[in-house]
Scaffold this motif. Structure first.
Motif, PDB file in Angstrom:
ATOM      1  N   MET A  52      11.014  13.221  47.457  1.00  0.00           N
ATOM      2  CA  MET A  52       9.898  12.251  46.961  1.00  0.00           C
ATOM      3  C   MET A  52       8.615  12.453  47.908  1.00  0.00           C
ATOM      4  SD  MET A  52      11.485   8.604  45.696  1.00  0.00           S
ATOM      5  CE  MET A  52      10.100   8.042  45.037  1.00  0.00           C
ATOM      6  N   ASN A  53       8.773  12.879  49.022  1.00  0.00           N
ATOM      7  CA  ASN A  53       7.650  13.164  49.793  1.00  0.00           C
ATOM      8  C   ASN A  53       7.167  14.548  49.595  1.00  0.00           C
ATOM      9  OD1 ASN A  53       5.597  12.344  51.662  1.00  0.00           O
ATOM     10  ND2 ASN A  53       6.474  13.364  53.188  1.00  0.00           N
ATOM     11  N   ASN A 109       9.100   1.826  49.238  1.00  0.00           N
ATOM     12  CA  ASN A 109       8.589   0.981  48.301  1.00  0.00           C
ATOM     13  C   ASN A 109       8.744   1.488  46.667  1.00  0.00           C
ATOM     14  OD1 ASN A 109       7.605  -1.687  48.746  1.00  0.00           O
ATOM     15  ND2 ASN A 109       5.692  -1.144  49.699  1.00  0.00           N
ATOM     16  N   ARG A 110       8.322   2.753  46.617  1.00  0.00           N
ATOM     17  CA  ARG A 110       8.680   3.131  45.158  1.00  0.00           C
ATOM     18  C   ARG A 110      10.192   3.312  44.580  1.00  0.00           C
ATOM     19  NH1 ARG A 110       5.652   8.550  46.200  1.00  0.00           N
ATOM     20  NH2 ARG A 110       6.573   9.025  44.453  1.00  0.00           N
ATOM     21  N   LEU A 111      10.967   3.368  45.961  1.00  0.00           N
ATOM     22  CA  LEU A 111      12.537   3.481  45.531  1.00  0.00           C
ATOM     23  C   LEU A 111      13.160   2.279  44.969  1.00  0.00           C
ATOM     24  CD1 LEU A 111      13.614   5.537  48.620  1.00  0.00           C
ATOM     25  CD2 LEU A 111      13.585   6.224  46.365  1.00  0.00           C
ATOM     26  N   GLU A 112      14.343   2.450  44.262  1.00  0.00           N
ATOM     27  CA  GLU A 112      14.856   1.128  43.897  1.00  0.00           C
ATOM     28  C   GLU A 112      15.730   0.704  45.053  1.00  0.00           C
ATOM     29  OE1 GLU A 112      17.389   4.923  43.162  1.00  0.00           O
ATOM     30  OE2 GLU A 112      15.069   4.270  43.043  1.00  0.00           O
ATOM     31  N   ARG A 137       3.956   6.155  55.671  1.00  0.00           N
ATOM     32  CA  ARG A 137       4.213   7.214  54.650  1.00  0.00           C
ATOM     33  C   ARG A 137       5.402   6.665  54.001  1.00  0.00           C
ATOM     34  NH1 ARG A 137       2.015   9.609  50.553  1.00  0.00           N
ATOM     35  NH2 ARG A 137       3.819  11.071  49.929  1.00  0.00           N
ATOM     36  N   ALA A 174       5.981   3.519  52.201  1.00  0.00           N
ATOM     37  CA  ALA A 174       5.428   3.624  50.836  1.00  0.00           C
ATOM     38  C   ALA A 174       6.392   4.324  49.838  1.00  0.00           C
ATOM     39  CB  ALA A 174       3.964   4.540  50.962  1.00  0.00           C
ATOM     40  N   ILE A 175       6.906   5.238  50.439  1.00  0.00           N
ATOM     41  CA  ILE A 175       7.944   5.919  49.660  1.00  0.00           C
ATOM     42  C   ILE A 175       9.055   4.967  49.473  1.00  0.00           C
ATOM     43  CG2 ILE A 175       9.720   7.745  49.599  1.00  0.00           C
ATOM     44  CD1 ILE A 175       7.367   9.434  50.933  1.00  0.00           C
TER      45      ILE A 175
END
Lengths: 591, 480
Positions: free
Chosen positions: A155-156, A172-175, A166, A169-170
């Protein structure tokens, strides 16, 4: 005919499922998906831990860590007994042990928890290949971390995040992480009951510390941290009770009490997997939502867990993560090589009571508070002694119960400002920092009893106490307790300059750091470099950049010398192969 | 002429060619390392060897000993004149030089072993203007050293070309002594910049003073056009500074000599009096005097750009620091209105008495040890030019008032860093609101901020981001 016979045998074998679950970390029966897979439809299940007793004595792992491990194994064995099973502690190396076990137990299925670390991945790949050759099916489940490190990297943009922000932030986007599984039940185990031999204890029992070659003394284990899943779950309950009671989810502010081992501390249990990180995560989350009327919790609630994840992710594809040389994310810093000073630090003989008390606690108990880790790490590296973080990391690896390869190396790089884009002005004072945290000095008195009669005023700097005070306290500095090994004001002044020197050469750091941003006319006074340390800075990416400094030094100069030599002796027709010599890396610190 | 005998098998020109159209440059890989070639020169060469699409060294060995024409002849159209023999060896001199300038020493050395012509370029003085001697001992450093034979070769063949010289030494005395030995051999030089850098503990201080001083004065006497000298943490003394001034007063622009205990205020005053081109100076506070500031502000003197002052106490708690008159500071600012004045403090709290009692034109302040609330209060009152403030540590009381006053009165403040301090979240928000977007650097440890009834840590992050106009987080430390 023989062929036919084999086919019949193997058909019979495929009908029977003989599982082996291989414990490494993840020393627990709760939330253990790989173990569940082992049980699933199996006829027999054996739980195995592979331990090399010869390795134990020589390895760089201290007695406290071994004790914690053995206690955790004992606890597993006890729990398995209650399910009418046992733990098989097999002596040897995995690569030697498995072929024997596969044959002896007619194994058809091997399960274990995924290990994201480079060394572990390599070992596991070999075992999986070997299992395949023996017709053994392998099932691997990721449970040591909340998220899959590979997923985060993907994802990065296919590189590990190098700042914690960073990373967050990633995340946060994960389930949400997968829900934990329940613990193994008696019914499950009953379905794949395995015969236990009479000589089980003899062959597969959990060894004692003595058997591993450690000398133990009665009462030498102050034993603050008792290994095992049972203890881990009790601690988790206490941990949550306390949180619920305080009803405050902010990170607790440090005080004198936080320096001592707490009965609610969990980090060693997470390290050995006696406690599942997902169980911890969901318990914390549920408690928060219960007390805060169902509002969803902030990421900061899981700070401790996410730091682990961050370092596992950064390390998973970097086999040089635990060293400076050849490590693309590590800033190359010209650390001093000083074994004597390193020994003083490691053995708590620096003459700074705050540092010595922390190192003593670490050696005796195997755990120190994270701010105490910052204090001693800063002192060893960029703050005072200017010794490589790798040396400190090795000491922690020996002594610290919760030291995991990735987390330990990552934290040391972080604290020594060697990676992850740190500000390097935060330099902990070996006197003031302790005094702020514990003005009474109780912590010092506990771990350095020699200083117990010093008045509070001098306990952090006994060398400044008048002679009469030293006499009265029965502890003369320089005789009974060492003088400070370094002048902190002076060394921190020098070291800040050294750090600036290093960082000013790294263009991608320019402007990031407060101190390095002070301009000077120097750059204007000199033409652009075409020399070693600067040559490729314009073209190199981040990864190459940090390795530039390595390439200077003798090896580089050698080929230059040959070039010069050649020009003097124009008739030379053959040249030594320069490439080979030129790219020999400088020798390692502790070669 | 591209002789196989001279070229180790691995040294091959690869045919990977990158064309950078915008820059009119072509990148050629030789043995895996990039060369940049002007498009023009490249085309010339290509025309010359039209048959050969593959630029590996030519198979022909016959012309190996062909004599090399002088460089200036080469730059023309030699390529088209001898189409069959054109190889890398006939790249025009200036092109090779241009390529070499982009290469590191080791790459140049390897390239120079390709052919005689490239080897000639290797020795062009332009490529030897800058050199960094690295002197380390295996017992104290993992870094390797500049090879002694190379050092000898440089002294012999290229000393007169050296202009920008630096020495990096580790913490071992022998390394510093070796540096001094090299210095004392740099007699036929015109060095412009000299840097003596200790990468770990300062080992020049362990060299005998006479040895150090005599080595340094060799450079001072012989070079005569020194513009930049970095000699922090060395035993340089007043007489050697006099030699420096006597020989280099017209050219000296930069002098860094923090923590040089053998220099007296009179010694540095002599430099300031004579070297009117001095634009940057770094020294310890005990050398700073009213006379020095006035000398730097004299009419003949150029504008000073950068003054760095380290305030260090030799004997903790016993050093009495003198005060500098406001009029002296005023004179300096009047003469050099743009000057940065950088002060690094490494003092005990009780030693701060003489500082900032009056208006002080300091621009950058770094407090390496605990500094009192009272002192920070004075900074808010008396440092109107302050641009950057770093406080490593403070007592246990929150610094709200002090920060707010600094925000109010230090209107140029753009950077702040707080280490072991405490500020309430409300106080910090107030500070950020007042400074707003001009805070380009805001580095606060998470532990510094004390949550209160108005703000939690989570809210602080979003509120501060709003006022700064960019995403902001407090600095974090890993927790286990």
């Amino acid at each position: 005919e023989t062929r036919g016979g084999n086919t019949i045998e193997s058909t019979v074998a495929t009908m029977v499922v003989n599982s082996v679950h291989w414990f490494r970390k993840g020393l627990r029966l709760h939330d253990n998906p790989a173990l569940q897979e082992a049980l699933n439809g199996a006829d027999t299940v054996r739980c195995v831990y592979i331990l090399d007793p010869w390795f134990a004595g020589s390895a760089n792992v201290g007695i406290n860590r071994w004790r914690f491990l053995l206690e955790s194994l004992e606890d597993l064995d006890t729990s398995l007994r209650k399910l009418n099973s046992r733990l098989f502690v097999v002596r040897g190396q995995p690569a030697d042990v498995f072929p024997r076990l596969f044959k002896e137990w007619n194994v058809t299925r091997l399960t274990f928890e995924y290990d994201s670390e480079p060394y572990g991945k390599e070992r596991d790949a070999a075992i999986i290949k070997m299992a395949q050759e023996y017709g053994v099916e392998t099932l691997v489940r990721n449970t040591h971390t909340l998220y899959s490190p590979d997923r985060i990297i993907e994802m990065n943009n296919h590189s590990p995040p190098l700042t914690f922000k960073r990373f967050q932030a990633i995340v946060n986007r994960l389930e949400l992480p997968r829900k934990p599984l329940p613990t193994i039940t008696q019914e499950q185990m009953a379905r794949c009951r395995t015969r236990i031999l009479d000589n089980h204890d003899e062959r597969y029992g959990v060894p004692s510390l003595e058997e591993l070659g450690f000398k133990t003394f009665k009462g030498d284990s102050s034993h603050v941290w008792k290994g095992g899943e049972t203890e881990a779950l009790e601690r988790l309950n206490k941990h949550l009770d306390r949180k619920a009671w305080v009803a405050n989810f902010e990170r607790p502010r440090i005080n004198a009490q936080s320096l001592f081992a707490s009965p609610t501390g969990l980090s060693p249990y997470l390290r050995f997997g006696c406690l599942s990180c997902r169980v911890f995560y969901y318990n914390l989350r549920d408690l928060y939502m219960k007390l805060r009327r169902h509002s969803s919790p902030p990421l900061s609630l899981f700070g401790q867990l996410l730091w682990r994840e961050f370092f596992y992710t950064a390390a998973t594809n970097n086999p040089n993560f635990d060293r400076m040389e050849g490590n693309p994310i590590c800033v190359q810093i010209p650390w001093d090589h000083n074994p004597e000073a390193l020994a003083k630090w490691a053995e708590g003989r620096t003459g700074f009571p705050w540092i010595d008390a922390i190192m003593t606690q670490l050696r005796q108990e195997g755990w120190i508070h994270h701010l105490a880790r910052h204090a001693v790490a800063c002192f060893l590296t960029r703050g005072d002694l200017w010794i490589s973080w790798e040396s400190g990391m090795k000491v922690f690896e020996e002594l610290l119960l919760d030291a995991d390869w990735s987390v330990n190396a990552g934290s040391w790089m972080w604290l020594s400002c060697s990676a992850f884009f740190q500000q390097f002005f935060h330099c902990y004072c070996p006197v003031g920092f302790g005094r702020r945290t514990d003005p009474s000095g109780d912590y010092i008195r506990r771990y350095i009893p020699k200083l117990k009669d010093y008045p509070n005023r001098y306990i952090y700097e006994p060398w400044n106490a008048p002679e009469s005070v030293q006499k009265e306290a029965n502890c003369i500095v320089g005789v009974d307790y060492p003088k400070p090994m370094i002048n902190h004001a002076e060394s921190s002044r020098l070291n800040i300059e050294r750090m600036k020197q290093v960082y000013q050469q790294l263009s991608h750091y320019r402007g990031l750091s407060l101190l390095a941003s002070v301009p000077t006319i120097q750059e204007e006074a000199e033409p652009p470099m075409s020399d070693d340390s600067y040559a490729s800075s314009s073209t190199a990416g981040e990864a190459r950049q940090s390795s530039i400094i390595i390439l200077t030094g003798f090896t580089v100069q050698l080929s230059v010398f040959f070039a010069l030599f050649l020009s003097v002796n124009q008739n030379v027709t053959t040249l030594p192969d320069l490439t080979k010599k030129s790219f020999t890396m400088p020798k390692k610190i502790n070669a | 002429m591209f002789s196989r005998a001279h070229v180790p098998a691995r040294h091959r020109l690869s045919i990977r060619i990158w064309q950078n159209f915008a820059a009119k440059q072509i990148r050629v890989f030789w043995d895996g390392m990039p060369f940049y070639v002007d498009e023009e020169a490249w085309n010339k060469m290509k025309r010359g060897r039209s048959k050969c699409q593959h630029f590996t060294p030519s198979e022909g060995r016959k012309k190996r000993h062909r004599s090399v024409p002088p460089a200036h002849v080469q730059t023309g159209s030699s390529a088209s004149q001898r189409p069959t023999e054109e190889t890398w060896g006939s790249l025009p001199h200036h092109v090779v030089l241009h390529i070499f300038q982009h290469l590191s020493l080791v790459d140049r050395a390897r390239a120079s072993s390709v052919c005689r012509r490239w080897n000639e370029v290797f020795h062009i003085p332009e490529l030897w203007r800058r050199f960094e001697f690295e002197l380390n001992q295996p017992a104290t450093s993992y870094l390797r050293s500049t090879h002694p034979d190379l050092i000898q070769q440089i002294i012999k063949r290229h000393a007169q070309h050296l202009q920008y010289v630096s020495f990096k030494v580790d913490s071992c005395t022998e390394s510093a002594e070796a540096a001094c030995n090299i210095l004392s051999q740099l007699v036929n030089c015109t060095i412009k910049t000299l840097g003596l850098i200790s990468t770990a503990r300062p080992s020049f201080m362990d060299v005998s003073q006479s040895h150090f001083v005599s080595a340094l004065t060799v450079v001072f006497v012989n070079s005569k056009s020194l513009s930049s000298i970095k000699i922090d943490d060395t035993p340089v003394d007043d007489p050697s500074l006099k030699v420096l001034v006597a020989n280099n007063s017209d050219t000296l622009k930069l002098l860094k000599m923090s923590s040089c205990p053998h220099v007296s205020p009179a010694g540095i005053l002599c430099v300031a009096d004579q070297c009117h081109g001095l634009r940057e100076l770094a020294l310890n506070y005990h050398l700073l005097s009213d006379e020095l500031l006035l000398a730097l502000s004299s009419e003949k003197h150029v504008h000073l750009e950068h003054l760095r002052i380290d305030v260090v106490s030799e004997n903790p708690g016993q050093t009495q620091f003198h005060a500098i008159k406001k009029s002296s500071w005023d004179a300096l600012i009047h003469h050099s209105p743009q000057v940065s004045i950088v002060m690094y403090f490494f003092l005990y709290e009780e030693e701060f008495e003489p500082f900032f009692c009056e208006e002080t034109p300091v621009t950058h302040l770094y407090f390496g040890r605990a500094v009192s609330k009272d002192m920070l209060g004075r900074i808010g009152m008396n440092c109107p030019r302050l641009v950057e403030l770093v406080v490593c540590a403070n007592g246990l009381e929150p610094l709200d008032e002090e920060l707010i006053r600094i925000a109010e009165r230090c209107t140029s403040l753009t950077a702040i860093g707080l280490g072991e301090c405490e500020v309430t979240c409300s106080g910090f928000m107030e500070f950020v609101k007042m400074c707003g977007g001009r805070l380009s650097q805001l580095s606060i440890m998470e532990e510094v901020l004390i949550p209160d009834n108005t703000y939690s840590i989570e809210q602080i992050h979003s509120e501060v981001s709003k006022h700064l106009g960019r995403i902001w987080f407090p600095d974090m430390m890993p927790t286990w």
